[in-house]
Design a protein around this motif. Structure first.
Motif, short mmCIF file in Angstrom:
data_model
loop_
_atom_site.label_atom_id
_atom_site.label_comp_id
_atom_site.label_asym_id
_atom_site.label_seq_id
_atom_site.Cartn_x
_atom_site.Cartn_y
_atom_site.Cartn_z
N SER B 269 0.85 -1.18 0.00
CA SER B 269 0.00 0.00 0.00
C SER B 269 0.89 1.24 0.00
N SER B 270 0.42 2.31 -0.64
CA SER B 270 1.26 3.51 -0.69
C SER B 270 0.68 4.66 0.13
N ALA B 271 -0.54 4.48 0.63
CA ALA B 271 -1.18 5.57 1.37
C ALA B 271 -2.32 5.01 2.21
N ILE B 272 -2.65 5.75 3.25
CA ILE B 272 -3.79 5.36 4.08
C ILE B 272 -4.56 6.61 4.45
N VAL B 273 -5.89 6.49 4.47
CA VAL B 273 -6.68 7.61 4.97
C VAL B 273 -7.25 7.21 6.33
N ILE B 274 -7.01 8.06 7.32
CA ILE B 274 -7.44 7.76 8.69
C ILE B 274 -8.53 8.74 9.07
N SER B 275 -9.66 8.20 9.51
CA SER B 275 -10.77 9.09 9.83
C SER B 275 -11.22 8.99 11.28
N MET B 276 -10.81 7.95 12.01
CA MET B 276 -11.19 7.86 13.42
C MET B 276 -10.41 8.92 14.19
N LEU B 277 -11.14 9.74 14.94
CA LEU B 277 -10.50 10.90 15.56
C LEU B 277 -9.45 10.50 16.59
N ASP B 278 -9.73 9.41 17.35
CA ASP B 278 -8.73 9.02 18.35
C ASP B 278 -7.48 8.43 17.69
N GLU B 279 -7.65 7.83 16.52
CA GLU B 279 -6.47 7.30 15.82
C GLU B 279 -5.57 8.43 15.34
N ILE B 280 -6.21 9.51 14.87
CA ILE B 280 -5.41 10.68 14.42
C ILE B 280 -4.70 11.30 15.61
N ALA B 281 -5.44 11.50 16.70
CA ALA B 281 -4.85 12.11 17.90
C ALA B 281 -3.68 11.26 18.41
N TRP B 282 -3.87 9.95 18.42
CA TRP B 282 -2.82 9.06 18.93
C TRP B 282 -1.60 9.09 18.02
N LEU B 283 -1.85 9.00 16.70
CA LEU B 283 -0.73 8.89 15.76
C LEU B 283 0.11 10.17 15.77
N LEU B 284 -0.55 11.31 15.89
CA LEU B 284 0.18 12.58 15.79
C LEU B 284 0.57 13.15 17.16
N ASN B 285 0.24 12.43 18.23
CA ASN B 285 0.49 12.95 19.58
C ASN B 285 -0.11 14.35 19.74
N LEU B 286 -1.33 14.49 19.27
CA LEU B 286 -2.07 15.75 19.43
C LEU B 286 -3.33 15.47 20.23
N ARG B 287 -3.84 16.49 20.87
CA ARG B 287 -5.13 16.36 21.55
C ARG B 287 -5.99 17.57 21.19
N GLY B 288 -7.30 17.35 21.13
CA GLY B 288 -8.21 18.42 20.74
C GLY B 288 -9.29 18.64 21.78
N ASN B 289 -10.23 19.45 21.39
CA ASN B 289 -11.21 19.92 22.36
C ASN B 289 -12.57 20.08 21.68
N ALA B 350 -2.30 5.91 -6.41
CA ALA B 350 -2.06 5.41 -5.05
C ALA B 350 -2.62 4.01 -4.88
N HIS B 351 -2.03 3.27 -3.96
CA HIS B 351 -2.61 2.02 -3.50
C HIS B 351 -3.12 2.32 -2.09
N LEU B 352 -4.39 2.66 -2.00
CA LEU B 352 -4.90 3.29 -0.78
C LEU B 352 -5.51 2.27 0.18
N TRP B 353 -5.03 2.29 1.40
CA TRP B 353 -5.55 1.44 2.48
C TRP B 353 -6.79 2.12 3.05
N LEU B 354 -7.92 1.41 3.02
CA LEU B 354 -9.18 1.96 3.53
C LEU B 354 -9.80 0.98 4.52
N ASP B 355 -10.06 1.45 5.71
CA ASP B 355 -10.80 0.64 6.68
C ASP B 355 -12.28 0.97 6.49
N THR B 356 -12.97 0.10 5.76
CA THR B 356 -14.34 0.42 5.37
C THR B 356 -15.32 0.38 6.54
#
Lengths: 704, 704
Positions: B269-289, B350-356
């Motif tokens: 795979s060459s790319a992945i789209v991540i849409s779960m908000l906690d996965e984004i926060a965890w992966l980037l070491n960011l937190r939101g409000n 792209a060879h896009l990884w999608l968690d359907t």
């Protein structure tokens, strides 16, 4: 009863003999196991009942008469004979009416039986490999045999150099169809005997070989291995069928038939074809004598709403049985005419219930083809306007499997009674063995098993063993699939743990019990392991749970005490048991595999047999049979009934092997209560030294 | 930290007030539950995370500022307003660019979030029904709302007469698509906002409505409910994003990204789209409000092998975060441009990884369409000869879900530390509450929960509650989904059991704990039930098992003691918990449902929360959080690692409620050992009466 006597001839060991390390024995006994072992996911599609492995029963063939092992072993060394068989088989490939490039020879008979008659052991005949599990594939220039890890050594010895041994489960080993796809030129014709594959198995097979454009060719008219063997092949079994007494069966055949017919009607079905031999025996309250260990007869049964036909070798049907069947409204047909009746069902527009996991492909394909023909004929007549009355198939699990698993009162009573007589035989046996060992008698694993059979055979209603006894001393106990051979087996002595897993068929019930004992001083390690296995056994025995709980939910109860110290066992914890029928039956099980969602029901019988096996050292297993009963809980949350177990097996558990400091107060209570029940129920059935042994081995223990 | 302060304003109850049976309260708190309840199989396809139900968070909207309940309740009685909304919605149906016959309005946001911002609560807005679970369907002349048994009463009150209430799960009630198939003329056009359905959900939907030849129409450009609400609708949240300190995150974003990229490469795979908000926060070491209870921000993330793009409302990105992202090689894009980037990915092959199961249908369909276009263009150019570089999709579960679930050392340390501060707050709270009740103060369930929040908010690093507190006195404790309302809730007193399930978000960790207490004299019945729940809690806490065991295998350990007397509970036993992230996260769980085969791994966090609920009487639950650790067993059968649990939660369990005669010696040891750890770890964090309370409540008990 006759067959039991036959077993006994030449096997009787009335006294012990002096010790020699390893010596030949006049009878061949092929041991296999009674516990619920599950096939590895990686093994090739041998298409067994996934609940337990198939037992080797080649020793006794079509009856259970023992044969000298020398006779059986002749085949093994005879590579030339095997090669001649292969040559003869390949000549058949080229016949115009056959015209195939490969032939698959599975282990199965036409009924997916666990124990099969010798005449149907075609894979063993063609390959020389007599293990219970395996598939042979022969092409015009190669021959390969697949078996699993239990049998690699045996297969190496038994296969001639013309055969390639395929060690299924080993890394990189292809399965049968992968291999065929590799060695055959695309577009090949792969022959099978469609009677020997379930409908489901054939569909898998077909799909797999289609990948390389091969065609699966159904050879209905002749089994090529039978053709090779011709007159030299054993004849099909023909021992008489008997009526299973209503006092043991509990429910009249007329009631069972009308229940089945109601089920057919509920599902819009007008007929069912039943091919599992134990289902036929159970439904008709008949018992047979065609295979070792299971009191069944080769037959098919078709039940329609207003008629029923039994397809069986008529020579097995006594006058009594003939009258009995007539009264029950069951017509007799020759075993060989099953397919023409299947065709006739289609022609009559039947809505046929087929359990494709058990019904063979010959039947399902014949029906499908006949349905297609009917529709073609219809559409050519009336352009398909009137489809009323067209034959259809309902693909669904057999309704008899669950009905049979839930025992009625008489069946449970027969099981309880036969277990008490079995317990008496075991008390006599253990008492005898302890005495012999104390006298420093030298007894091999095989001799000990034979003596056990002698004690059992003297009990009322004894019919047969219910599987090949597993008699494992010391390190042999750690081989879960151990099969003691007379010329190589170990002796049972004071130095080693001894694991004995055995069972019997009685007229009124079927038993299966494992005990592990030590006649000298067990090590601390052995005691800890035994105690933890016992704790698992007690935890499962004592479990209470809501009805409709699948068995696998309970499996962890039996392992938790072992897991605490990093131990485990590689087999399931419980299998179903028939009432005076197969020692292994579905649909329920208790296992760490999560596929079997069948809920446990009141009246089901299941084994409780956790174990622990230390390679090259010792094996431990403690097995009782249990039946599921309603528990009168003070609450019924959610309106649920809560269920638990009641014991069928009443034989002492050796307390010498228990580290009492590990047991909780409740576990000690369980043990003392069990032993008090054993004494209460069994003491009146034994006397003399056996009674003394029973007394000594049922005394209460206390936490130190 | 700001939001916590916001919660506190107007909620502070520094002293108790005189008792009145039921009285209004100035803030609306919608309680929901923290335990792993599973949706009934019969509920309509609301497409939630099946591990736990969605929590109602409408009270706090896009920030967690509390609002007067009077303001919120205005909508409920205003049938006219609801009807006007329906009329406006139906007018949109007829616009030529829309042209639909029905519109489905689910509860979800575009990210399958458990807690969602108020601006995305379209189903609540259009229907007036504010429960957490529900689906609205509007046709040109009908409007129907589906919800489950928890919300029937609430929906009856809140829906105007223009709405049909569909009681999902009740016999004969159709699901949304069955109803649409029934009420629409075949060939209808059913509109959806494709952002609000997962790709999997849309496929199911499409198939279901196709049965009646209806077409599913994706309205990408406009959400019709937003269009109806226009300026009156709440604005999307825009609180600043913060960096999650490396000392809590443990692993640099660069390492996480390179691990992810290695995983992409491994799967071609060459790319992945991540849409779960906690996965984004965890992966980037960011937190939101952006939403209540979960420290996440609305965003999408696309990670390619050599680049990464964060799609987010740029106004939330502070200079600090901007610099941080730049250093991590992450480009910023506007949240709204996600689909054009998806198209561009396809154009770039792209060879896009999608968690359907999580990615919404807008994204997956846009990608599929763009891929098709690419191929068309290609084949018109080169007749399909050169497919190298063609875009493809890899449909597979997100690799981040498991990576996130297995906590690293820093995450575990943060969890441990925050749990100790949380325990200190709870000791202060329970000490305060006991004193108040002993003074006969009258406190409602809502006031008690508010006071708990006050104690927690004074702990270092407090951010927010981690879910709506469940504060259930007496019979309310038996309503698993209980939601105390200020104007109708019960008082907490000496006569009743009190169940309190609550949790907090801290900078370094997330907590979730339930305790059940009695301030007077519990009945024998209550004690027996409590003791059996405790025994289940202990059995699970103490379990040791081979690695790779799925959680459901352990579920029966937590129920066995209840089952023995015919009791049970209707929810799962354990859910995963994020580290300073969502209080409910997958993929692991411990449940009586057998679908989740995810094995438990060292480093996972899971709740241990058996319970028992007696309708109209009382509820009991005992919940600790645990983390999975390797157990140093004396054996390692099969070369396996054996694993077990270590506790995160250190708050006394009320011994007054225990019938000590029921406990085994080992269970009493567990309790005493736990309380000794509680005292050892928490006593230094509290003083005064709270310390006295902690001392008194951690004294060892002995078998009577």
């Amino acid at each position: 009863m006759k067959s039991a006597a036959a077993i006994m001839s030449g096997l009787s060991l009335s006294t012990s003999t002096p010790c020699s390390a390893s010596r030949p024995h006049s009878c061949l006994r092929l041991f296999s196991l009674s516990l619920p072992i599950y096939r590895s996911i990686n093994t090739p599609p041998i298409h067994l009942n996934p609940n337990f492995i198939v037992r080797n029963s080649s020793s006794s063939g079509s009856s259970i008469t023992a044969k000298p092992s020398s006779e059986m072993r002749k085949n093994r060394s005879n590579g030339l004979e095997q090669d001649q068989k292969l040559t003869a088989l390949r000549q058949l490939f080229r016949k115009p009416e056959i015209n195939i490039d490969a032939y698959i020879i599975p282990s199965q008979d036409a009924h997916q039986s666990e124990f099969i008659a010798e005449c149907y052991m075609r894979r063993a005949y063609i390959s020389g490999f007599t293990g219970s599990a395996g598939t042979a594939v022969v092409t015009s220039n190669q021959a390969a045999l697949w078996t699993d890890g239990r049998y690699f050594l045996q297969a190496e010895k038994q296969l001639s150099s013309s055969w390639i041994l395929m060690r299924a489960g080993n890394w990189g080993v292809p399965n049968t169809t992968e291999w065929l796809n590799d060695v055959l030129v695309p577009g090949g014709r792969i022959g099978i005997d469609p009677f020997l594959f379930s409908s489901d198995a054939v569909n898998e097979l077909k799909e797999a070989v289609a990948k390389n454009n091969h065609e699966l060719v159904y050879l209905y008219d002749v089994n090529l291995v039978d053709e090779v063997g011709k007159e030299a092949r054993p004849k099909p079994p023909n021992k008489p069928i008997r009526v299973h007494d209503l006092k043991y069966a509990g429910v009249e055949v007329s009631t069972k038939l009308s229940n089945l017919r109601a089920e057919l009607t509920d599902h819009g079905s007008s007929a069912i074809v039943i091919s599992m031999l134990d289902e036929i025996a159970w439904l008709l309250n008949l018992r047979g004598n065609d295979v070792p260990h299971s009191p069944v007869m080769y037959a098919y049964l078709i039940v329609e709403i207003d008629s029923a036909k039994l397809f069986v070798d008529i020579s097995k049907v006594t006058h009594e049985v003939m009258d009995y069947l007539k009264k029950a409204g069951i017509e007799l047909r020759s075993y060989e005419t099953i397919l023409s009746e299947i065709e006739s069902l289609a022609a009559r527009g039947a809505h046929l219930w087929l359990d494709t996991s058990s019904v063979n492909a010959a039947i399902s394909s014949t029906y499908a083809t006949a349905c297609d023909k009917y529709l073609e004929r219809l559409s050519s007549k009336s352009k398909g306007n009137n489809l009323y009355g067209a034959p259809t198939a309902l693909y669904k699990s057999s309704p008899i499997s669950l009905a049979k698993a839930i025992k009625n009162h008489a069946e449970l009573e027969g099981m309880l009674n036969s277990h008490l007589r079995d317990a008496a035989a075991l008390a006599e046996f253990w008492s005898w063995l302890e005495e012999e060992i104390n006298k420093d008698a030298c007894l091999t694993e095989v001799e000990v098993a034979d003596k056990l059979l002698e004690f059992r055979a003297s009990q009322a209603g004894f019919v047969d063993t219910s599987f090949d006894t597993i008699s494992g001393s010391g390190a042999n106990g750690a081989i879960i699939h151990y099969k003691a051979e007379p010329d190589s087996c170990s002796v049972v002595d004071k130095q080693k743990l001894f694991l004995l897993d055995s069972g019997a068929q009685y007229l009124d019930g079927t038993t299966d019990i494992t005990r592990t004992v030590h006649f000298g001083e067990p090590s601390e390690r052995q005691k800890e392991c035994f105690t933890r296995v016992l704790q698992g056994h007690i935890a499962l025995d004592q479990a209470v749970f809501p009805e409709n709980t699948p068995g696998f939910v309970l499996d962890a109860f039996a392992r938790a005490s072992l897991w605490k110290v990093g131990l485990d066992y590689r087999h399931g914890t419980g299998h179903g048991v028939g009432a005076a029928l197969n020692v292994h039956e579905g649909p329920q099980s208790i296992s760490f595999r999560f596929g079997n969602m069948t809920p446990l029901h009141k009246g089901m019988i299941i084994s409780n047999e956790p174990g622990y096996y230390e390679d090259h050292s010792f094996g431990i297993r403690i097995e009782n049979l249990l039946f599921v009963k309603e528990v009168n809980t003070p609450n019924r949350f959610g309106g649920n009934t809560y269920i638990g177990f009641e014991k069928l097996t009443f034989v002492p558990i050796q307390t010498k092997l228990i580290d009492l400091t590990l047991l909780s107060a409740a576990e000690i209570d369980w043990l003392n209560d069990y032993h008090s029940q054993v004494w209460e129920k069994v003491s009146s059935l034994v006397d003399g030294s056996a009674r003394d042994w029973l007394w000594n081995n049922t005394r209460p223990v206390a936490k130190p």
